[in-house]
Design a protein around this motif. Sequence first.
Motif, mmCIF file in Angstrom:
data_model
loop_
_atom_site.group_PDB
_atom_site.id
_atom_site.type_symbol
_atom_site.label_atom_id
_atom_site.label_comp_id
_atom_site.label_asym_id
_atom_site.label_seq_id
_atom_site.Cartn_x
_atom_site.Cartn_y
_atom_site.Cartn_z
ATOM 1 N N PRO A 377 0.558 -1.202 0.171
ATOM 2 C CA PRO A 377 0.274 -0.055 0.131
ATOM 3 C C PRO A 377 0.915 1.380 0.385
ATOM 4 C CG PRO A 377 -1.076 -1.283 1.413
ATOM 5 C CD PRO A 377 0.171 -2.165 1.164
ATOM 6 N N HIS A 378 2.010 1.263 1.043
ATOM 7 C CA HIS A 378 2.998 2.300 0.388
ATOM 8 C C HIS A 378 3.482 2.904 -0.297
ATOM 9 C CE1 HIS A 378 5.739 -0.596 2.681
ATOM 10 N NE2 HIS A 378 6.365 0.164 1.978
ATOM 11 N N LEU A 379 3.397 1.265 -1.424
ATOM 12 C CA LEU A 379 4.249 1.931 -2.414
ATOM 13 C C LEU A 379 2.869 1.820 -3.701
ATOM 14 C CD1 LEU A 379 7.243 -0.385 -1.753
ATOM 15 C CD2 LEU A 379 7.384 1.651 -1.141
ATOM 16 N N THR A 380 2.390 2.263 -3.197
ATOM 17 C CA THR A 380 1.653 2.001 -4.546
ATOM 18 C C THR A 380 0.556 3.652 -4.785
ATOM 19 O OG1 THR A 380 0.933 -0.459 -4.294
ATOM 20 C CG2 THR A 380 -0.134 1.206 -5.729
ATOM 21 N N PRO A 381 0.441 4.453 -6.217
ATOM 22 C CA PRO A 381 0.930 3.755 -7.295
ATOM 23 C C PRO A 381 2.627 4.610 -6.926
ATOM 24 C CG PRO A 381 -0.496 5.844 -7.506
ATOM 25 C CD PRO A 381 -0.417 5.870 -5.668
ATOM 26 N N VAL A 382 3.406 4.330 -8.738
ATOM 27 C CA VAL A 382 4.848 4.902 -8.738
ATOM 28 C C VAL A 382 4.767 5.447 -9.574
ATOM 29 C CG1 VAL A 382 6.760 4.176 -9.060
ATOM 30 C CG2 VAL A 382 5.400 2.431 -7.493
ATOM 31 N N LEU A 389 11.889 5.662 -3.569
ATOM 32 C CA LEU A 389 13.252 4.897 -2.841
ATOM 33 C C LEU A 389 13.567 5.633 -1.347
ATOM 34 C CD1 LEU A 389 15.607 3.750 -6.027
ATOM 35 C CD2 LEU A 389 14.225 1.982 -4.041
ATOM 36 N N VAL A 390 13.774 6.772 -1.847
ATOM 37 C CA VAL A 390 14.204 8.000 -0.615
ATOM 38 C C VAL A 390 12.999 7.750 -0.143
ATOM 39 C CG1 VAL A 390 14.885 9.835 -0.012
ATOM 40 C CG2 VAL A 390 15.661 8.937 -1.777
ATOM 41 N N TYR A 391 11.662 7.940 -0.504
ATOM 42 C CA TYR A 391 10.511 8.693 0.258
ATOM 43 C C TYR A 391 9.593 7.681 1.186
ATOM 44 C CZ TYR A 391 12.124 13.024 -1.042
ATOM 45 O OH TYR A 391 13.183 13.964 -1.540
ATOM 46 N N CYS A 392 9.428 6.355 0.675
ATOM 47 C CA CYS A 392 8.615 5.640 1.019
ATOM 48 C C CYS A 392 9.193 4.081 1.107
ATOM 49 C CB CYS A 392 7.663 5.201 -0.332
ATOM 50 S SG CYS A 392 6.710 7.116 -1.222
ATOM 51 N N VAL A 393 10.519 4.018 0.755
ATOM 52 C CA VAL A 393 10.373 2.138 0.639
ATOM 53 C C VAL A 393 11.186 2.076 2.023
ATOM 54 C CG1 VAL A 393 11.730 0.626 0.218
ATOM 55 C CG2 VAL A 393 11.062 1.751 -1.600
ATOM 56 N N ASP A 394 10.690 1.279 3.089
ATOM 57 C CA ASP A 394 11.490 0.513 4.119
ATOM 58 C C ASP A 394 12.658 -0.623 3.596
ATOM 59 O OD1 ASP A 394 10.105 -1.166 4.691
ATOM 60 O OD2 ASP A 394 8.970 0.150 5.719
ATOM 61 N N ALA A 395 13.632 -1.057 5.365
ATOM 62 C CA ALA A 395 14.385 -2.126 4.469
ATOM 63 C C ALA A 395 13.510 -3.283 4.504
ATOM 64 C CB ALA A 395 14.775 -2.070 6.098
ATOM 65 N N GLY A 396 11.817 -3.580 5.582
ATOM 66 C CA GLY A 396 11.060 -4.504 5.069
ATOM 67 C C GLY A 396 10.647 -4.962 3.411
ATOM 68 N N ASP A 397 10.721 -4.132 2.788
ATOM 69 C CA ASP A 397 9.718 -3.693 1.200
ATOM 70 C C ASP A 397 11.887 -4.685 0.248
ATOM 71 O OD1 ASP A 397 8.282 -2.802 1.936
ATOM 72 O OD2 ASP A 397 9.365 -0.782 1.384
ATOM 73 N N VAL A 398 12.040 -4.663 1.187
ATOM 74 C CA VAL A 398 13.473 -5.970 0.038
ATOM 75 C C VAL A 398 13.343 -7.140 0.614
ATOM 76 C CG1 VAL A 398 15.881 -6.059 0.126
ATOM 77 C CG2 VAL A 398 15.820 -3.737 1.149
#
Length: 431
Positions: A377-382, A389-398
């Motif tokens: 949810p926190h990575l949609t839409p792109v 990568l800078v403002y939305c992604v966190d470690a658990g998305d790897v």
Amino acid sequence: MTRIIMLCDLIIKGKYVLPMDEKLTVIQNGFVAVADNKILAVGAGDEIKNYQAKEMIDAGNSIIMPGLVNTHTHAAMTYFRGLADDLPLEVWLNQHIWPAEAKYVNAEFVKQAGELACLEMLKAGVTTYNDMYFIGESMAEPALKAGLRALIGITILDFKNPVEGINEAVKLAREYKDNELVKAVLAPHAVYTCSKENLLKIKQAAEENNLRLHMHVSETEKEANDWKKSSGQSPVEYLDELGLLSDKLTAAHSVWLDDHDLKIYQDRGVKIAHCPISNMKLASGAAPLKKMLELGITVGLGTDGAASNNTLDLFSDMRACALLHKVNNFDPTAVSAQAVVKMATIDGAKVLGLEKEIGSLEAGKKADIITINLNKPHLTPVYNPYSHLVYCVDAGDVNDVIVNGQVIMKNRAVKTLDEEKILKQASQFKI
């Protein structure tokens, strides 16, 4: 016309490929082909038909990018995570960290805490880290076990047998000279913990053995002011006079630099490991990053140790870096998302002198690759993967991690380390 099929070991394909080339290209529906431990090709669309792989990772709605480069950390300090928070650096270090290290740090401690650090970094997409701690063999063992790339820096201090530290680093460098993952560096702690005599010995050892240097420089205002008051020079001017400043130095922090210091860094080719979260948490200040980048000084990102961050999640530092320097400069354009992603990848590789091997997805480079799962949810839409990568992604998305051509994490399952055992050991450690 007969199509030539290239055989390879692994193909990773996904929605976005970020090669981190000079043009900051975004390849839609792209792939990376890997043969042995190197990248064979990076392409898009129907080009994938020209390659046949033993293994395929179809990452689907993902970002495929180079593994992250942590340019400054103290891996084994994971066991001191949360030990002494909300304190200034001098109090934190002198009254809490150094006494704890004197009591608890031994070979087994460094190995076990280092395994926890490697597990944490691996799951956060860090494939290379620049370490500074004690007991080199125990520092190297977790990296090798995890399959991560590491520069092992033996911390050298006046009060901890500096000659022994220098000799240990040189011995380690010779031992791992031909190792693909682990290399040794010399790591003098700081100007206030290493005498002139010892710094000159370190310089000589580095020159004789062609070793890089890794050192804390001008981390706090107190350090900079005290040194100026006692010597009439800034720490940067002092190190320059001793001949320690060069493109083989990774200068951690470098928060309190004036324009003259920055010019010296520029002239000497010094590389900087910027640690925004640690600098904010210890209230050390905000490094003059905008000026550094304008001068063409190479800057990478570091987490510092988990005792002062308190995680080894470089994505958190990416976000903090962008936000800190926007507000510090009252300028939302001060540091772009693209610049920050470069700092975490190709520029981080340059900081460690590894840019010919890692940091970007290019044919011939080592296959250090991660995938980011965008089905969240926190990575949609792109709209812009660099921004995400800078403002939305966190470690658990790897989701997947490949180092030196080896898949060491797939669908967040780590193949090289016993996660359950490591977490159990860490939870049982008490101070």
